[in-house]
Enzyme design. Structure first.
Site, PDB file in Angstrom:
ATOM      1  N   SER A   1      -7.423   9.086   0.928  1.00 37.80           N
ATOM      2  CA  SER A   1      -7.063   8.567  -0.383  1.00 37.80           C
ATOM      3  C   SER A   1      -6.099   9.525  -1.077  1.00 37.80           C
ATOM      4  CB  SER A   1      -8.351   8.320  -1.175  1.00 37.80           C
ATOM      5  OG  SER A   1      -8.112   7.486  -2.270  1.00 37.80           O
TER       6      SER A   1
ATOM      7  N   HIS B   1     -12.545   1.058   1.516  1.00 36.79           N
ATOM      8  CA  HIS B   1     -11.630   2.150   1.189  1.00 36.79           C
ATOM      9  C   HIS B   1     -11.859   3.303   2.152  1.00 36.79           C
ATOM     10  CE1 HIS B   1      -8.999   4.672  -1.055  1.00 36.79           C
ATOM     11  NE2 HIS B   1      -9.947   5.412  -1.594  1.00 36.79           N
TER      12      HIS B   1
ATOM     13  N   ASP C   1      -8.314  -2.650   2.061  1.00 36.80           N
ATOM     14  CA  ASP C   1      -8.602  -1.517   1.174  1.00 36.80           C
ATOM     15  C   ASP C   1      -8.262  -1.890  -0.261  1.00 36.80           C
ATOM     16  OD1 ASP C   1      -8.577   0.974  -0.237  1.00 36.80           O
ATOM     17  OD2 ASP C   1      -8.223   2.036   1.652  1.00 36.80           O
TER      18      ASP C   1
END
Length: 500
Positions: free
Chosen positions: A219, A468, A440
């Protein structure tokens, strides 16, 4: 609260300073090789997501690493970075250290590695697993913005109805929150950006004794890795960037893409729910209407949960939190169904987990560190007209998740930002593996090929599943592909795809 949809991988693992120093690119650290070796010792303050200490593990060790607060003044005031290590379990073939950033920005790498280390057992056989609290996070001069009661009030703000009164309340809350951040953490605020964090990582590389940095970023950690590879290309070892951000996007672009991503994930959740006996309704339109009715009711009639209340703002934050991982969908269904019966415990738990609220009413720094780093990493300071345009467009995409995004808080942030962390290319680095997920919600797939194109040495792996972060989804194809690269140096072929 106008949800700050943090690009955080953490949910999947839990289911006065007006100075302008940062407006100029900081000087490169002239002497990372001079960093002293780390003195590893027992970890004494690890926390689980519920705020309690984890079960003791003899393998975990912790250390601190002094780094310059201001890299333009490397001999000046120091900031202590908190680090954790899980030593390699194998007896041969050790490859050095593998450094993790699990996302946020603002997530504690120390606590997250302690919680999630077992998920990386294949890699742990050959690597010491290392993570850290980045500057401005938790133990590393963590940014604070008021006490628990003030954080509670900020978190509980409603986002509906979309009218002048709600907007005025949000604007006032943002200004108060930013002022508290300046009051409590003003000294560190100009220096918490990603460029400085990348320089910290090169100090970590030197301190663990590795000639090159082996790195796994998830991320927001993908932007940190991309910035590192751009500033220190010759020091890049094996690097994986999972659930990638496109650092070039504006606040408006980011808000609209993320809003669409969360709406897509929400619709996938509803479709999955009604395939079986769904407590929310027999079909998707009915289930969606029932959730809308619940959230609308909460704007005027919050649900008592002990000495607290589940507001519409907290409930919708809880919904967003559960969409980070498909594994959380059954809990979300139960939480929504229970809230429809006036039991808000599960949705409040989900919202608290997202915001980093502990059962004793204190907060970790997730909610404070996220805007602090995001705002310093952007020179943008959107005006009222731009924020209104962004919110109007986002609400058309999703009445549930539409909001003005991070720009609303950055517009009143007390220190200026820089766009240096937006410019990445990694020219001259070793191969970088980028992994993007089709389902995602927080870092939508369209960002994966964009980051891959910006990084001149990157190759893209596509995961067609939900959630995610692809590696932490448990998908064997993704894990085998990443493990083969990190352990054996096998770079995936162009076009590598893993089915859902």
């Amino acid at each position: 609260m106008r949800r700050l949809l943090a690009a955080a991988a953490l949910m999947t693992m839990a289911a006065a300073c007006g100075t302008t120093q940062n407006a100029q690119p900081p000087a490169a650290d002239p002497s990372p090789a001079a960093v002293q070796p780390l003195a590893w010792g027992a970890c004494t303050d690890l926390q689980r997501p519920d705020g309690e200490p984890p079960e003791a593990k003899s393998t975990e060790v912790c250390a601190t690493l002094p780094v310059p607060l201001d890299y333009a003044k490397p001999g000046g005031e120091k900031l202590n970075l908190a680090l954790i290590k899980i030593p390699a379990t194998g007896k041969s073939g050790k490859l050095g250290s593998l450094v993790f950033n699990f996302g946020g920005p603002g997530g504690s790498g120390v606590d997250t590695l302690a919680q999630a280390g077992k998920a990386f057992s294949v890699l742990n056989a050959r690597y010491d697993l290392v993570s850290f609290d980045p500057r401005g996070v938790e133990r590393s001069a963590g940014v604070r913005c008021g006490d628990g009661a003030e954080m509670d009030a900020f978190s509980a703000l409603d986002t509906q109805p979309d009218d002048a009164q709600t907007q005025a309340e949000t604007d006032a809350a943002n200004k108060k929150f930013a002022g508290l951040c300046e009051k409590d953490s003003g000294k560190v605020l100009p220096y918490v950006g990603t460029v400085n964090a990348a320089q910290d990582m090169d100090r970590i590389r030197a301190a663990v004794g590795d000639p090159k940095l082996n790195y796994f970023g998830m991320s927001y950690g993908t932007q940190l890795g991309a910035v590192y590879a751009t500033k220190f290309p010759a020091n890049v070892g094996r690097m994986v960037l999972d659930a990638p951000l496109d650092p070039t996007v504006t606040f408006e672009q980011r808000t609209l893409v993320q809003t669409a991503g969360f709406q897509q994930a929400y619709e996938s959740f509803l479709r999955a729910c009604v395939k079986e006996k769904c407590a929310l309704g027999d079909d998707v339109p009915t289930a969606n209407r029932n959730v809308d009715k619940l959230l609308s009711r909460l704007t005027t009639d919050p649900i008592k949960v002990g000495d607290r209340e589940l507001t519409q703002g907290l409930a919708s934050t809880g919904v967003a939190a559960a969409l980070y991982s498909e594994l959380s969908w059954p809990l979300l269904e139960t939480g929504l169904a229970e809230a429809m019966k006036d039991n808000g415990e599960i949705l409040l738990y989900l919202a608290d987990s997202y915001a980093g609220r502990n059962p004793n009413g204190t907060y970790n720094t997730q909610m404070s560190s996220f805007p602090a780093i995001t705002c310093v990493d952007n020179a943008e300071r959107p005006g009222a007209a731009e924020l209104e345009r962004t919110e109007d467009a986002a609400l058309k995409i999703s009445p549930l998740f539409g909001n003005a995004g991070s720009g609303s808080l950055c517009s009143v942030w007390p220190v200026p930002g820089s766009d240096e962390a937006k410019h990445v290319d990694a020219t001259g680095s070793g191969p970088i593996v980028v992994v993007g997920g089709k389902g995602d919600p927080a870092t939508p797939y369209e960002w994966a090929p964009k980051l891959t194109a910006q990084l001149k040495t990157a190759v893209l792996v596509t995961y067609k599943g939900e959630g995610h972060g692809a590696y932490m989804s448990g998908d064997r194809c993704v894990q085998k592909t990443v493990d083969a690269y990190l352990n054996d140096g096998k770079v995936p072929a162009e076009g590598t795809t893993c089915p859902a």
